[in-house]
Design a protein around this motif. Structure first.
Motif, PDB file in Angstrom:
ATOM      1  N   UNK A 160      18.079  11.107  -0.608  1.00 49.26           N
ATOM      2  CA  UNK A 160      18.675  12.396  -0.693  1.00 49.26           C
ATOM      3  C   UNK A 160      17.425  13.120  -1.192  1.00 49.26           C
ATOM      4  N   UNK A 161      17.848  14.447  -0.763  1.00 49.89           N
ATOM      5  CA  UNK A 161      16.818  15.499  -1.374  1.00 49.89           C
ATOM      6  C   UNK A 161      16.674  15.253  -2.900  1.00 49.89           C
ATOM      7  N   UNK A 162      15.067  15.290  -3.325  1.00 52.45           N
ATOM      8  CA  UNK A 162      14.899  15.215  -4.739  1.00 52.45           C
ATOM      9  C   UNK A 162      14.709  14.106  -5.245  1.00 52.45           C
ATOM     10  N   UNK A 163      15.337  12.892  -4.495  1.00 55.08           N
ATOM     11  CA  UNK A 163      15.228  11.498  -5.069  1.00 55.08           C
ATOM     12  C   UNK A 163      13.928  10.964  -5.124  1.00 55.08           C
ATOM     13  N   UNK A 164      13.599  10.074  -6.006  1.00 55.00           N
ATOM     14  CA  UNK A 164      12.072   9.690  -6.038  1.00 55.00           C
ATOM     15  C   UNK A 164      12.181   8.353  -5.410  1.00 55.00           C
ATOM     16  N   UNK A 165      11.051   7.872  -4.601  1.00 59.21           N
ATOM     17  CA  UNK A 165      10.702   6.462  -4.126  1.00 59.21           C
ATOM     18  C   UNK A 165       9.369   6.153  -4.568  1.00 59.21           C
ATOM     19  N   UNK A 166       9.199   5.164  -5.344  1.00 59.82           N
ATOM     20  CA  UNK A 166       8.069   4.690  -5.680  1.00 59.82           C
ATOM     21  C   UNK A 166       7.455   3.697  -4.398  1.00 59.82           C
ATOM     22  N   UNK A 167       6.204   4.252  -4.128  1.00 57.30           N
ATOM     23  CA  UNK A 167       5.602   3.447  -3.251  1.00 57.30           C
ATOM     24  C   UNK A 167       4.382   2.618  -3.540  1.00 57.30           C
ATOM     25  N   UNK A 168       4.329   1.474  -2.957  1.00 53.53           N
ATOM     26  CA  UNK A 168       2.998   0.457  -3.185  1.00 53.53           C
ATOM     27  C   UNK A 168       2.106   0.802  -1.896  1.00 53.53           C
ATOM     28  N   UNK A 169       0.861   1.262  -2.250  1.00 54.43           N
ATOM     29  CA  UNK A 169      -0.140   1.456  -1.304  1.00 54.43           C
ATOM     30  C   UNK A 169      -1.156   0.655  -1.316  1.00 54.43           C
ATOM     31  N   UNK A 170      -1.817   0.394  -0.084  1.00 53.78           N
ATOM     32  CA  UNK A 170      -3.011  -0.287   0.024  1.00 53.78           C
ATOM     33  C   UNK A 170      -4.034   0.803   0.598  1.00 53.78           C
ATOM     34  N   UNK A 171      -5.144   1.414  -0.154  1.00 57.76           N
ATOM     35  CA  UNK A 171      -6.090   2.252   0.471  1.00 57.76           C
ATOM     36  C   UNK A 171      -7.325   1.401   0.976  1.00 57.76           C
ATOM     37  N   UNK A 172      -7.529   1.345   2.267  1.00 52.94           N
ATOM     38  CA  UNK A 172      -8.411   0.585   2.863  1.00 52.94           C
ATOM     39  C   UNK A 172      -9.939   1.056   2.742  1.00 52.94           C
ATOM     40  N   UNK A 173     -10.246   2.255   2.617  1.00 52.01           N
ATOM     41  CA  UNK A 173     -11.470   2.813   2.247  1.00 52.01           C
ATOM     42  C   UNK A 173     -12.061   2.290   0.748  1.00 52.01           C
TER      43      UNK A 173
END
Length: 524
Positions: A160-173
């Motif tokens: 939905x518009x405005x809903x939050x999603x927590x992402x787990x991210x790996x940054x290669x650099x």
């Protein structure tokens, strides 16, 4: 004992043989049925109920119905189709022109979600996501190492518009993993890819489909170009398979004089509906060129036909696809839909450009190979035209119906005969995947470069050309790229520019040596 597949085929075959009325089968409101021996709708429904209640094994009734509907529609024409729920959502979003999501372009790269580029000023970019990042988790859902199908993956990233999603991210650099919250927003699905000035007096607009937002996007692009004082407009609908007929008509209205006919349709009852231009056009006096090819269809052909038949501009390229049928969509509660042909459309001179489909869908959609074998992609004289289908434009110029729009200026494929596979390779998704891999290995090689510096770098090096030849060979394609080295380098540079900069830069590179653009500029 008959297998389940046999029963499915049996029911589908019965439906076709009986010539079932579509409306009744799909449960539209109808009069109370009479149970006569000729009531085919009742017969099919009773058969489905009988199988569902009495057949010895469990049977997926939904799959039987879907197969039956698909087989019914296949007997009508190639463009009357059933769209299952799994595909309809994407279709609706594409034609609406937006969706709600996190705003990233990505590849499934080595079983992980790799970010090609976050949308400019989109939710992910605002949250700090960068090109090359890997999204490992969406909330608690693991995304890597699972070979998730696209629809499942999209479902986890959208909401939905405005809903939050927590992402787990790996940054290669930095070789670091971190968590970030992204607030979902409306993400546009642009149907106008680019608005570029080709020279001080010539503007160019690329339209990839005709969606709900296309006319507004076109107007915005045209205003941008008119502010730069263009006198000639090039509209590119190559590889544009169509969409909403009304949007093509609205764009044609911007080019045509008041009360000029744009298109008319005729249904099975003989009802004719005509669409005329109004007095609101913003580009009624400048020169117009429309670029088409063998994949320009439906609404693209309506625009090209209106321009050609009204002697408003010049059609450049190769013969268009040849789709002159109009569909109406009927939605069902399970999210599926039927797209049914309800009319034929005709260009202002009275032409139907619908090609023959009497030999079935297979033959119909294989028409491209016939054109290739006849040499039509390389010589205008090879185009097969029915002399009996002659029509005249407003000025009396002869044009032809049946099988697509024949261009005023023919432009063959841009490489020598026998090397056309290189062109299609360079326009395929393989190039984007290769470029992402190259950037992923050494993104620092392009860090801080201006666009001019980038162009100079790409012009002077053969590194990526050589790497791409190796990449093609390793993937089992026996294509020697050396004879088309300038073309290959141009498309590689354009793809790098798209991933590093934006779509506009892609077209600025590709169009410089585009044969159809050269034909336009030479004609002026």
């Amino acid at each position: 004992m008959k297998s389940k597949n046999t029963i499915v085929i049996l029911v589908a075959s019965l439906a076709l043989a009986l010539g079932i009325a579509l409306g009744g089968f799909l449960n539209f409101p109808v009069a109370k049925p009479s149970f006569s021996k000729n009531n085919y709708k009742s017969k099919l429904n009773r058969l489905l109920d009988f199988i569902n209640s009495e057949y010895v094994d469990d049977v997926d009734a939904d799959s039987i119905v879907e197969l039956t509907v698909s087989n019914i529609l296949e007997q009508l024409d190639p463009h009357s189709v059933y769209i299952p729920p799994s595909e309809q959502t994407a279709e609706v979003e594409s034609m609406r022109g937006d969706f709600v999501g996190i705003g990233v372009n990505f590849y499934m790269y080595n079983d992980s979600v790799a970010v090609i580029k976050p949308l400019d000023d989109g939710p992910s970019e605002r949250a700090g996501i960068k090109a090359g990042d890997r999204i490992l988790f969406a909330g608690k859902d693991k995304l890597f190492g699972r070979k998730l199908p696209s629809d499942t993956l999209f479902a986890k990233l959208r909401g939905a518009v405005g809903s939050e999603l927590q992402l787990t991210v790996y940054r290669k650099s930095t070789k670091k993993t971190f968590k970030v919250k992204v607030k979902r927003d409306i993400i546009p699905l642009n149907s106008v890819d680019a608005a570029v000035v080709l020279n001080p007096t010539t503007g160019y607009i690329k339209i990839n489909r005709f969606a709900e937002t296309t006319y507004d996007e076109f107007q915005h692009a045209l205003t941008k170009l008119r502010n730069q004082h263009i006198g000639t407009l090039v509209i590119d609908v190559r590889d544009n398979g169509g969409g909403y007929m009304e949007k093509a008509a609205e764009i044609a209205d911007e080019l045509l004089k008041d009360k000029e006919l744009i298109v008319f349709t005729k249904n099975k009852k003989g009802r004719v509906d005509k669409t005329f231009a109004t007095d609101r056009g913003d580009f009624e006096d400048g020169k117009v060129y429309v670029l088409i090819n063998e994949n320009s269809a439906s609404a693209s052909e309506i625009l090209a036909g209106a321009v050609q038949d009204n002697d408003r501009g010049v059609i450049v390229g190769r013969r268009s696809f040849g789709k002159g049928l109009v569909q109406r969509e009927m939605d069902f509660e399970d999210g599926s839909a039927v797209r049914l042909t309800v009319a034929r459309y005709y260009t202002p001179s009275g032409r139907s450009i619908q090609k023959d489909y009497s030999k079935g869908s297979g033959d119909y959609f294989n028409d491209f190979m016939k054109r290739f074998e006849h040499g039509e992609l390389y010589a205008k004289d090879s185009i097969k035209i029915a002399d009996t289908l002659k029509f005249k434009t407003k000025s009396g110029k002869i044009v032809y119906g049946g099988g697509g729009i024949v261009p005023d200026i023919f432009v063959p494929l841009e490489v020598e005969h026998g090397h056309e596979e290189t062109v299609y390779l360079m326009q395929s998704g393989a190039v984007g995947h290769f470029v992402f891999e190259q950037l992923d290995k050494n993104r620092k090689a392009f860090a801080g470069l201006s666009f001019a510096q980038f162009l100079d770098k790409m012009d002077k090096t053969d590194l990526y050309f050589n790497n791409f030849q190796k990449y093609v060979s390793e993937n089992g394609l026996d294509i020697k790229l050396g004879k088309n080295k300038p073309l290959v380098k141009r498309y590689l540079a354009a793809e790098f520019a798209q991933q590093l900069f934006d779509d506009q830069k892609y077209y600025e590179i590709v169009l410089k040596e585009d044969p159809m653009i050269k034909a336009v500029l030479a004609d002026k």
